[in-house]
Structures are given as structure tokens and as C-alpha cells.
Scaffold this motif. Structure first.
Motif, PDB file in Angstrom:
ATOM      1  N   ALA A   1       0.477   1.448 -11.519  1.00  0.00           N
ATOM      2  CA  ALA A   1      -0.568   1.348 -12.545  1.00  0.00           C
ATOM      3  C   ALA A   1      -1.730   2.289 -12.243  1.00  0.00           C
ATOM      4  N   GLY A   2      -1.662   2.956 -11.079  1.00  0.00           N
ATOM      5  CA  GLY A   2      -2.700   3.926 -10.728  1.00  0.00           C
ATOM      6  C   GLY A   2      -3.966   3.308 -10.165  1.00  0.00           C
ATOM      7  N   LEU A   3      -3.876   2.021  -9.746  1.00  0.00           N
ATOM      8  CA  LEU A   3      -5.080   1.342  -9.249  1.00  0.00           C
ATOM      9  C   LEU A   3      -5.247   1.447  -7.739  1.00  0.00           C
ATOM     10  N   VAL A   4      -4.145   1.687  -7.028  1.00  0.00           N
ATOM     11  CA  VAL A   4      -4.252   1.952  -5.586  1.00  0.00           C
ATOM     12  C   VAL A   4      -3.491   3.235  -5.262  1.00  0.00           C
ATOM     13  N   VAL A   5      -3.843   3.806  -4.128  1.00  0.00           N
ATOM     14  CA  VAL A   5      -3.193   5.038  -3.706  1.00  0.00           C
ATOM     15  C   VAL A   5      -2.766   4.870  -2.244  1.00  0.00           C
ATOM     16  N   LEU A   6      -1.647   5.480  -1.897  1.00  0.00           N
ATOM     17  CA  LEU A   6      -1.120   5.390  -0.536  1.00  0.00           C
ATOM     18  C   LEU A   6      -1.465   6.686   0.193  1.00  0.00           C
ATOM     19  N   ASN A   7      -2.231   6.553   1.288  1.00  0.00           N
ATOM     20  CA  ASN A   7      -2.605   7.735   2.071  1.00  0.00           C
ATOM     21  C   ASN A   7      -1.938   7.687   3.434  1.00  0.00           C
ATOM     22  N   GLU A   8      -1.414   8.829   3.872  1.00  0.00           N
ATOM     23  CA  GLU A   8      -0.861   8.879   5.225  1.00  0.00           C
ATOM     24  C   GLU A   8      -1.995   9.119   6.193  1.00  0.00           C
ATOM     25  N   ARG A   9      -2.139   8.168   7.118  1.00  0.00           N
ATOM     26  CA  ARG A   9      -3.200   8.302   8.117  1.00  0.00           C
ATOM     27  C   ARG A   9      -2.522   8.203   9.479  1.00  0.00           C
ATOM     28  N   GLY A  10      -2.232   9.356  10.087  1.00  0.00           N
ATOM     29  CA  GLY A  10      -1.473   9.365  11.326  1.00  0.00           C
ATOM     30  C   GLY A  10      -0.085   8.834  11.051  1.00  0.00           C
ATOM     31  N   ALA A  11       0.354   7.870  11.879  1.00  0.00           N
ATOM     32  CA  ALA A  11       1.693   7.323  11.724  1.00  0.00           C
ATOM     33  C   ALA A  11       1.737   6.238  10.646  1.00  0.00           C
ATOM     34  N   GLN A  12       0.545   5.790  10.207  1.00  0.00           N
ATOM     35  CA  GLN A  12       0.504   4.657   9.281  1.00  0.00           C
ATOM     36  C   GLN A  12       0.185   5.044   7.849  1.00  0.00           C
ATOM     37  N   ASN A  13       0.792   4.313   6.940  1.00  0.00           N
ATOM     38  CA  ASN A  13       0.468   4.482   5.531  1.00  0.00           C
ATOM     39  C   ASN A  13      -0.594   3.466   5.134  1.00  0.00           C
ATOM     40  N   VAL A  14      -1.705   3.975   4.663  1.00  0.00           N
ATOM     41  CA  VAL A  14      -2.844   3.110   4.347  1.00  0.00           C
ATOM     42  C   VAL A  14      -3.063   3.059   2.836  1.00  0.00           C
ATOM     43  N   TYR A  15      -3.193   1.842   2.335  1.00  0.00           N
ATOM     44  CA  TYR A  15      -3.462   1.679   0.893  1.00  0.00           C
ATOM     45  C   TYR A  15      -4.971   1.662   0.641  1.00  0.00           C
ATOM     46  N   ALA A  16      -5.381   2.282  -0.453  1.00  0.00           N
ATOM     47  CA  ALA A  16      -6.792   2.315  -0.818  1.00  0.00           C
ATOM     48  C   ALA A  16      -6.949   2.204  -2.329  1.00  0.00           C
TER      49      ALA A  16
END
Lengths: 138, 95
Positions: free
Chosen positions: B50-65
Motif C-alpha cells: 500500500a506504500g505506507l512502509v518501506v524496507l531499507n537494508e541496514r547492514g545485514a538487517q532489513n529494517v521497516y520504516a
């Protein structure tokens, strides 16, 4: 808060009747809840605000809080956010030169704010995000 | 699912509250909920679609924002509803 207005080439009585009794004729076809692009949508004096498809399926779209013919409508609006946290729509009808100005204000509204206040604070904050989006200046 | 429909679910609204406080990976997010991690993942997927959160790669982890533009889209969705509705009403009055 979203504010939109249009001037209709008719009197306030007819403008009000078109808006409430014939909502199915102006409601965007691709935003129907029954998947019937020719569904009936009615906003009634008795309080019901619903959509009815040709096969008889009915979906409640909200609640009519105020039904003041040729003048004003106040609706709890379910589409999108559901009946537990409706948005609020106010529609005003004013006689102007050449017809009737119809003004729609769509936002959280006072009734909405009350409803959110009864829920946990986190829930209210989530709604804040939506309100922030709604409040963006046009 | 569009953004408004995605917001219709209480768990998803709560996920947005948590992510608004701080971006985090799915594991950390799941610890804050009584539902299973796969269930949290499913809700995240809906929010992402729905475009309300985005998945960012932060080092080895995928972080939702939170994705702020997605919330603007909610406004545009309502905005366009009334643009179409009122122009159709205008035509209707001329008949």
C-alpha cells in the motif's frame, strides 16, 4: 481536511436531492464496494447511508448524522477506514448566482475525534498519521 | 490493497505507530505483538504494497520504516474521489 466545492446549475432543493437520493449517479464507478458499477447509493433522512447492488447486496457506507434538506449534511464515512474509525464528511448547499454551491469538507471531524479518544492512545496516534496526510496544504 | 483499506486494520495501525516511533526489523516488531511473526510479516507486506512502509537494508538487517509519501497518497485518494464525484454531480445537475 479536504475541502472541495462546485456550483450546480440548479436550485438547492434539487442539488440536495441529487446528492442524497441519487448518489449512485455521481459516485465514482471504480470506488464502489459491491463491484456493481451501476449500484444504487442512498443517503437517507432516517440515518442510513448505504450501497445496494442490482442483486440486492447491501453495504453500509456510513451513518447520516444530520439531514437538513437544501442546506446541510453531516455523514460518518466508512469507506477506507471502516465503521470503528470513520472519517467525517460535511456537505453544505448554498444558493448563489446561477445555481447552488455545494461544498464538501472531508476530515476527522469532532465526532471522529471523540470516537478515537475512547480508544488507546497508540490507536489515536496512528490516526494522527492519516490526519497529517489529510491536513497537507493543497 | 490501497492505503486507506490497509489502514482499516487495527494491527496494521498499531504497526505504523511502532514504526513511527522508530524503524525496526520484523523480529523486533513482532516482539511487541501477541500475534506470530509470520502474521506480522503478512501485515507488513500489506503495508508495503500500500506504500505506507518501506524496507531499507541496514547492514545485514532489513529494517521497516514509515513511508511519508504513502500518507500523502491517502489524501490524494480522497481528493480524487471528490474531484470525480463533484464533476459528475455538476453534469447531473445540467440534465
Amino acid at each position: 481536511m479536504i475541502v472541495k466545492s462546485v456550483v450546480l446549475q440548479c436550485g438547492p432543493e434539487r442539488a440536495f436531492a441529487l446528492f442524497t437520493e441519487h448518489a449512485g449517479l455521481w459516485w465514482p464507478a471504480e470506488r464502489r464496494h459491491t463491484r456493481d458499477a451501476a449500484s444504487t447509493i442512498r443517503i437517507e433522512a432516517g440515518g442510513r447511508f448505504f450501497e445496494r447492488s442490482s442483486d440486492g447486496t447491501e453495504v453500509e457506507l456510513g451513518v447520516v448524522r444530520l439531514f437538513d434538506p437544501a442546506r446541510r449534511l453531516l455523514l460518518d464515512w466508512y469507506p477506507g477506514t471502516g465503521r470503528t474509525n470513520p472519517t467525517q464528511v460535511e456537505v453544505r448547499f448554498e444558493s448563489v448566482a446561477g445555481g447552488t454551491r455545494v461544498t464538501v469538507q472531508h476530515g476527522a471531524g469532532a465526532a471522529g475525534a471523540d470516537a478515537f479518544g475512547r480508544n488507546v492512545s497508540g490507536y489515536v496516534r496512528a490516526w494522527d498519521l492519516v490526519l497529517a496526510a489529510l491536513a497537507t496544504t493543497r | 490493497m490501497n492505503a486507506l483499506d490497509a489502514l482499516g486494520n487495527p494491527i496494521r495501525r498499531q504497526i505504523l505507530v511502532e514504526l513511527r516511533r522508530t524503524p525496526m526489523p520484523v523480529g523486533a516488531l513482532a516482539e511487541r505483538f501477541s500475534i506470530s511473526r509470520p502474521a506480522v510479516s503478512r501485515h507488513l507486506r500489506v503495508l508495503q504494497d500500500a506504500g505506507l512502509v518501506v524496507l531499507n537494508e541496514r547492514g545485514a538487517q532489513n529494517v521497516y520504516a514509515i513511508r511519508v509519501q504513502g500518507f500523502r497518497a491517502v489524501r490524494q485518494f480522497i481528493d480524487s474521489f471528490w474531484d470525480v464525484a463533484l464533476s459528475q454531480l455538476e453534469e447531473l445537475a445540467k440534465r
